[in-house]
Write a protein that holds these residues in place. Structure first.
Motif, PDB file in Angstrom:
ATOM      1  N   SER A 194     -64.296  36.510  16.557  1.00  8.49           N
ATOM      2  CA  SER A 194     -64.932  35.312  17.105  1.00  8.49           C
ATOM      3  C   SER A 194     -66.382  35.283  16.632  1.00  8.49           C
ATOM      4  N   ASN A 195     -67.046  34.195  16.993  1.00 14.09           N
ATOM      5  CA  ASN A 195     -68.409  34.001  16.525  1.00 14.09           C
ATOM      6  C   ASN A 195     -69.405  34.903  17.244  1.00 14.09           C
ATOM      7  N   TYR A 196     -70.359  35.468  16.498  1.00 11.97           N
ATOM      8  CA  TYR A 196     -71.421  36.267  17.113  1.00 11.97           C
ATOM      9  C   TYR A 196     -72.751  35.530  16.973  1.00 11.97           C
ATOM     10  N   PRO A 197     -73.680  35.771  17.900  1.00 13.77           N
ATOM     11  CA  PRO A 197     -75.005  35.137  17.777  1.00 13.77           C
ATOM     12  C   PRO A 197     -75.663  35.508  16.444  1.00 13.77           C
ATOM     13  N   GLY A 454     -51.294  32.894  13.936  1.00 16.10           N
ATOM     14  CA  GLY A 454     -50.312  33.916  14.293  1.00 16.10           C
ATOM     15  C   GLY A 454     -50.124  34.020  15.802  1.00 16.10           C
ATOM     16  N   ASP A 455     -51.226  33.994  16.537  1.00 11.03           N
ATOM     17  CA  ASP A 455     -51.143  34.094  18.007  1.00 11.03           C
ATOM     18  C   ASP A 455     -50.313  32.940  18.570  1.00 11.03           C
ATOM     19  N   LEU A 456     -50.569  31.724  18.054  1.00  7.28           N
ATOM     20  CA  LEU A 456     -49.830  30.566  18.579  1.00  7.28           C
ATOM     21  C   LEU A 456     -48.356  30.656  18.184  1.00  7.28           C
ATOM     22  N   ALA A 457     -48.106  31.105  16.963  1.00 10.20           N
ATOM     23  CA  ALA A 457     -46.706  31.234  16.515  1.00 10.20           C
ATOM     24  C   ALA A 457     -45.960  32.193  17.440  1.00 10.20           C
ATOM     25  N   ILE A 458     -46.565  33.344  17.724  1.00 10.19           N
ATOM     26  CA  ILE A 458     -45.914  34.342  18.588  1.00 10.19           C
ATOM     27  C   ILE A 458     -45.753  33.800  20.010  1.00 10.19           C
ATOM     28  N   PHE A 459     -46.773  33.126  20.483  1.00 10.33           N
ATOM     29  CA  PHE A 459     -46.751  32.537  21.822  1.00 10.33           C
ATOM     30  C   PHE A 459     -45.562  31.555  21.962  1.00 10.33           C
ATOM     31  N   LEU A 460     -45.401  30.708  20.949  1.00  3.32           N
ATOM     32  CA  LEU A 460     -44.347  29.690  21.025  1.00  3.32           C
ATOM     33  C   LEU A 460     -42.953  30.312  20.881  1.00  3.32           C
ATOM     34  N   VAL A 471     -47.065  18.883  20.907  1.00  3.16           N
ATOM     35  CA  VAL A 471     -47.855  17.669  21.221  1.00  3.16           C
ATOM     36  C   VAL A 471     -47.332  16.948  22.467  1.00  3.16           C
ATOM     37  N   ASN A 472     -46.105  17.263  22.890  1.00  2.24           N
ATOM     38  CA  ASN A 472     -45.559  16.617  24.098  1.00  2.24           C
ATOM     39  C   ASN A 472     -45.840  17.390  25.382  1.00  2.24           C
ATOM     40  N   LEU A 473     -46.504  18.553  25.257  1.00  2.00           N
ATOM     41  CA  LEU A 473     -46.799  19.340  26.472  1.00  2.00           C
ATOM     42  C   LEU A 473     -47.894  18.649  27.276  1.00  2.00           C
ATOM     43  N   GLU A 474     -47.969  19.025  28.556  1.00  4.09           N
ATOM     44  CA  GLU A 474     -49.030  18.510  29.436  1.00  4.09           C
ATOM     45  C   GLU A 474     -50.407  18.841  28.855  1.00  4.09           C
ATOM     46  N   PRO A 475     -51.334  17.908  28.806  1.00  3.69           N
ATOM     47  CA  PRO A 475     -52.696  18.265  28.376  1.00  3.69           C
ATOM     48  C   PRO A 475     -53.252  19.382  29.258  1.00  3.69           C
ATOM     49  N   GLY A 476     -53.888  20.358  28.617  1.00  3.29           N
ATOM     50  CA  GLY A 476     -54.464  21.477  29.369  1.00  3.29           C
ATOM     51  C   GLY A 476     -53.459  22.573  29.694  1.00  3.29           C
ATOM     52  N   SER A 477     -52.268  22.514  29.090  1.00  2.91           N
ATOM     53  CA  SER A 477     -51.283  23.594  29.306  1.00  2.91           C
ATOM     54  C   SER A 477     -51.888  24.920  28.866  1.00  2.91           C
ATOM     55  N   SER A 478     -51.239  26.024  29.309  1.00  5.21           N
ATOM     56  CA  SER A 478     -51.842  27.307  28.939  1.00  5.21           C
ATOM     57  C   SER A 478     -51.506  27.668  27.491  1.00  5.21           C
ATOM     58  N   PHE A 479     -52.512  28.209  26.794  1.00  7.42           N
ATOM     59  CA  PHE A 479     -52.372  28.605  25.390  1.00  7.42           C
ATOM     60  C   PHE A 479     -53.132  29.903  25.166  1.00  7.42           C
ATOM     61  N   PRO A 480     -52.859  30.608  24.059  1.00  8.87           N
ATOM     62  CA  PRO A 480     -53.637  31.823  23.790  1.00  8.87           C
ATOM     63  C   PRO A 480     -55.131  31.504  23.700  1.00  8.87           C
ATOM     64  N   ALA A 481     -55.946  32.423  24.217  1.00  7.03           N
ATOM     65  CA  ALA A 481     -57.403  32.201  24.255  1.00  7.03           C
ATOM     66  C   ALA A 481     -57.961  31.919  22.857  1.00  7.03           C
ATOM     67  N   SER A 482     -57.393  32.585  21.839  1.00 11.46           N
ATOM     68  CA  SER A 482     -57.931  32.415  20.482  1.00 11.46           C
ATOM     69  C   SER A 482     -57.761  30.975  19.993  1.00 11.46           C
ATOM     70  N   ILE A 483     -56.635  30.360  20.339  1.00 10.27           N
ATOM     71  CA  ILE A 483     -56.376  28.997  19.852  1.00 10.27           C
ATOM     72  C   ILE A 483     -57.241  28.000  20.645  1.00 10.27           C
ATOM     73  N   VAL A 484     -57.447  28.294  21.921  1.00 12.91           N
ATOM     74  CA  VAL A 484     -58.320  27.429  22.728  1.00 12.91           C
ATOM     75  C   VAL A 484     -59.730  27.469  22.145  1.00 12.91           C
ATOM     76  N   ASP A 485     -60.184  28.680  21.834  1.00 18.57           N
ATOM     77  CA  ASP A 485     -61.531  28.827  21.268  1.00 18.57           C
ATOM     78  C   ASP A 485     -61.637  28.079  19.938  1.00 18.57           C
ATOM     79  N   MET A 486     -60.648  28.248  19.080  1.00 13.80           N
ATOM     80  CA  MET A 486     -60.729  27.618  17.758  1.00 13.80           C
ATOM     81  C   MET A 486     -60.746  26.092  17.876  1.00 13.80           C
ATOM     82  N   LEU A 487     -59.858  25.550  18.730  1.00 11.20           N
ATOM     83  CA  LEU A 487     -59.802  24.082  18.843  1.00 11.20           C
ATOM     84  C   LEU A 487     -60.992  23.523  19.635  1.00 11.20           C
ATOM     85  N   SER A 488     -61.711  24.390  20.339  1.00 11.03           N
ATOM     86  CA  SER A 488     -62.944  23.935  21.010  1.00 11.03           C
ATOM     87  C   SER A 488     -64.122  23.930  20.056  1.00 11.03           C
ATOM     88  N   GLY A 489     -63.899  24.360  18.827  1.00 10.81           N
ATOM     89  CA  GLY A 489     -65.001  24.397  17.859  1.00 10.81           C
ATOM     90  C   GLY A 489     -65.643  25.767  17.758  1.00 10.81           C
TER      91      GLY A 489
END
Ligand code: 3PY
Ligand code: ZN
Length: 632
Positions: A194-197, A454-460, A471-489
């Motif tokens: 992940s990103n470091y300062p 990879g994390d999302l592939a394994i998760f699914l 794309v049909n899941l409820e918005p805000g469904s639970s996902f691996p932390a890494s994918i949440v971080d990446m899609l949050s920018g």
């Protein structure tokens, strides 16, 4: 200890000792804590013999039939001057100009980093590197560099091997003062996921250069250039070479895949040169750059940029050596290859064979074939130790052009899938990986973005969710932390942005951030952090400690706990480290220069009522008993 203090006292050594020395020398009563390194090692070996090493538990012990043949080294002969001497003499800019003038194809040997990362999950131990480091330094001094640090190895050395990455770097440097050392740096993600300062990244670079690093291959996992600035500038402030990197994905030869075109790469390269790169790396982490694509890329880049070009690829397709030859023909300056027995498939193409192929031709590497072949025998024997992790594909496959999984990720992700009980469903994981990439809009996949895929592939796969249903899941469904971080920018921005529909499902109402993550990461006060770490450790924290802690706080904390019980296990031979000893087997362990322990296993007793087993060793000829709790 008192007698020892007397013997080592200056007055005693000078022959001036009198009976008053005891009264006038209070320091004689200061006893250092006993250095019970031998006991700690015996405890580690005992535990490994009785309970097994966690890392290889439940996997067959390899037969290890090939003898270890250490490549020849003559300590009476000097180590010839090499590229490192030249860098120190010419400085980074001068060196880069010198490199451009070289006619021979220059070679980086990746055996010490990417090859083992890609073949056996970055598990190679320092001892196996050091055993041939003198020979490499003496007989292959005309290599461009040794890639021996960074990427996943910083993490795995501590997490799985209980070794300090900085000790590896320094010990190797001591034996190999003449050849450039190269590392893989994940830009703003340093050697993490992940990103470091900004100030952590730049101080990390400074410290690594001081510890002996000479070439920093700096890349960003989304080719998001703003993420590279801080690291590149930090490298430029040291003696080292800054290798600005473009990560290659897609296929410039396929008009249907126009997201990553020749033009896209040329633009990136021009920017990297402007940002101060001394060299340019084409990082083909999955081995997708086909033999007829690479000359187009190299020629276009040679026309548009004025810095040397370094081609890195993987042989997952089985035909990457053709790309290397074509790159050489097109004028590339340096290529990455691995010694035969550590080459091919998910690793780099075969160094020895490319050297043979080019011999007598205009791009002759001038490397010594017989030395390389001797090294290959050495690595072949070493590779046996790591069989439990050596789970890569058995043949080259054109499927890599579909799943696009980096070579360095393959064995790691497979390990991850295995540990989650998905071993048998590996083909499903690979297929999901390919689909997840499309779902995310076809992104550059290399650590850490590849890990997110990879994390999302394994998760699914684990949850039985089809990729097309995400794309049909409820918005805000639970996902691996890494994918949440990446899609949050959190890792920066991909070309063309993230698909909005996927972002909505993964983030719910949380607004993604725009721009460079480093611009909003809070600066860490490193002096304060180091002091606080020292308090936690109960001793002065060194800079090595500080960065190990900053990169991997939990892994480092566990490492310190382990070290308290077992000391420095990096000195053990690899078979003993992973598989313990058999009765009557003896090993030689150099715990410091000139101080050797001979350890022999004599007997393992039955478990007593409390479940402890009595183990008898012979330590330097004397019996030593320890007890180990049998956890089975
Ligand atoms: C790493 O970042 O570890 C890689 O090897 C990427 O290719
Ligand atoms: Zn690689």
């Amino acid at each position: 200890p008192f007698i020892e203090n007397v013997i080592h006292h200056q007055q005693f050594k000078s022959g001036q000792a009198t009976t008053t020395m005891i009264d006038t020398s209070p320091e004689l009563f200061e006893f250092k804590p006993r250095k019970d390194r031998a006991t700690k090692l015996l405890n580690f070996l005992g535990d490994t013999i009785v309970n097994g090493n966690e890392q290889v538990k439940g996997r067959p012990v390899p037969a290890m039939q090939l003898p270890l043949l250490r490549p020849a080294y003559d300590p009476s002969k000097p180590k010839p001057k090499g590229t490192r001497d030249r860098l120190l003499e010419l400085g980074a800019d001068g060196f880069s100009q010198w490199l451009l003038k070289q006619k021979r194809l220059m070679v980086t040997d990746t055996t010490f980093r990417d090859a083992h990362q890609s073949l056996f999950a970055a598990r190679m131990r320092t001892a196996d590197m050091l055993n041939c480091a003198d020979a490499v330094s003496q007989n292959l001094s005309n290599l461009f560099s040794l890639e021996m640090w960074g990427g996943a190895t910083y993490d795995t050395s501590m997490r799985f091997l209980k070794e300090c990455p900085y000790e590896r770097l320094r010990a190797f440097r001591e034996k190999t003062p003449n050849i450039l050392f190269q590392m893989l740096l994940r830009g703003a993600n340093a050697v993490g996921y992940s990103n470091y300062p900004d100030n952590v990244v730049s101080s990390f670079v400074k410290h690594a250069a001081e510890a002996g690093m000479d070439v920093f291959r700096v890349f960003d996992s989304l080719n998001y250039l703003p993420n590279l600035k801080v690291a590149m500038q930090a490298v430029r402030k040291t003696h080292a070479l800054c290798e600005g990197t473009l990560c290659y994905t897609g296929d410039i030869d396929d008009p249907k895949r126009d997201k990553y075109s020749l033009k896209y790469y040329v633009e990136l390269a021009k920017e990297l040169e402007k940002m101060g790169a001394h060299m340019l790396a084409i990082k083909d982490m999955a081995g997708l750059c086909k033999p007829f694509a690479i000359p187009k890329l190299v020629k276009a880049l040679k026309q548009e940029v004025g810095i040397p070009i370094h081609f890195h690829t993987h042989d997952s397709s089985g035909i990457a050596s053709a790309s290397v030859i074509k790159a050489a023909e097109a004028g590339v300056d340096v290529v990455d290859l691995a010694v035969s027995s550590m080459s091919g498939l998910t690793s780099q193409p075969n160094l020895n064979s490319i050297v043979a192929a080019l011999a007598g031709h205009p791009r002759d590497t001038k490397l010594d074939q017989s030395v390389l072949n001797e090294l290959s025998l050495y690595w072949e024997a070493v590779r046996q130790y790591y069989e439990p992790f050596d789970t890569g594909p058995k043949f080259g496959s054109a499927e890599v052009y579909e799943h696009e999984m980096p070579g360095g990720q393959y064995t790691n992700l497979r390990e991850q899938a295995f540990s989650l009980g998905l071993g048998k469903r590996w083909p499903e994981v690979v297929h999901a990986y390919e689909e997840v990439n499309q779902l995310l809009g076809d992104i550059v996949k290399v650590t850490p973005s590849s890990k997110c895929v990879g994390d999302l592939a394994i998760f699914l796969v684990t949850r039985g969710i089809k990729v097309s249903d995400v794309v049909n899941l409820e918005p805000g469904s639970s996902f691996p932390a890494s994918i949440v971080d990446m899609l949050s920018g959190g890792l920066g921005q991909p070309k063309g942005g993230w698909p909005k529909a996927v972002q909505k499902v993964v983030l719910g109402d949380v607004k993604p951030r725009k721009g460079r993550p480093g611009s909003y990461a809070k600066k860490i006060d490193l002096t304060q952090e180091q002091a606080a770490l020292g308090k936690k450790l109960g001793r002065k924290a060194t800079e090595d400690d500080l960065f190990r802690h900053l990169m991997y706080p939990d892994v480092f904390a566990q490492f310190c706990e382990f070290e308290k019980s077992y000391g420095d296990v990096s000195v053990l031979p690899t078979p003993a480290y992973f598989y313990g000893l058999k009765p009557n087997e003896e090993i030689e362990v150099e715990i410091e220069k000139g101080k050797v322990l001979y350890i022999k296993l004599i007997n393992v007793g039955d478990a007593n009522d409390e479940g402890y087993r009595h183990i008898t060793f012979e330590l330097n000829g004397r019996a030593r008993d320890i007890s180990v709790l049998d956890k089975s």
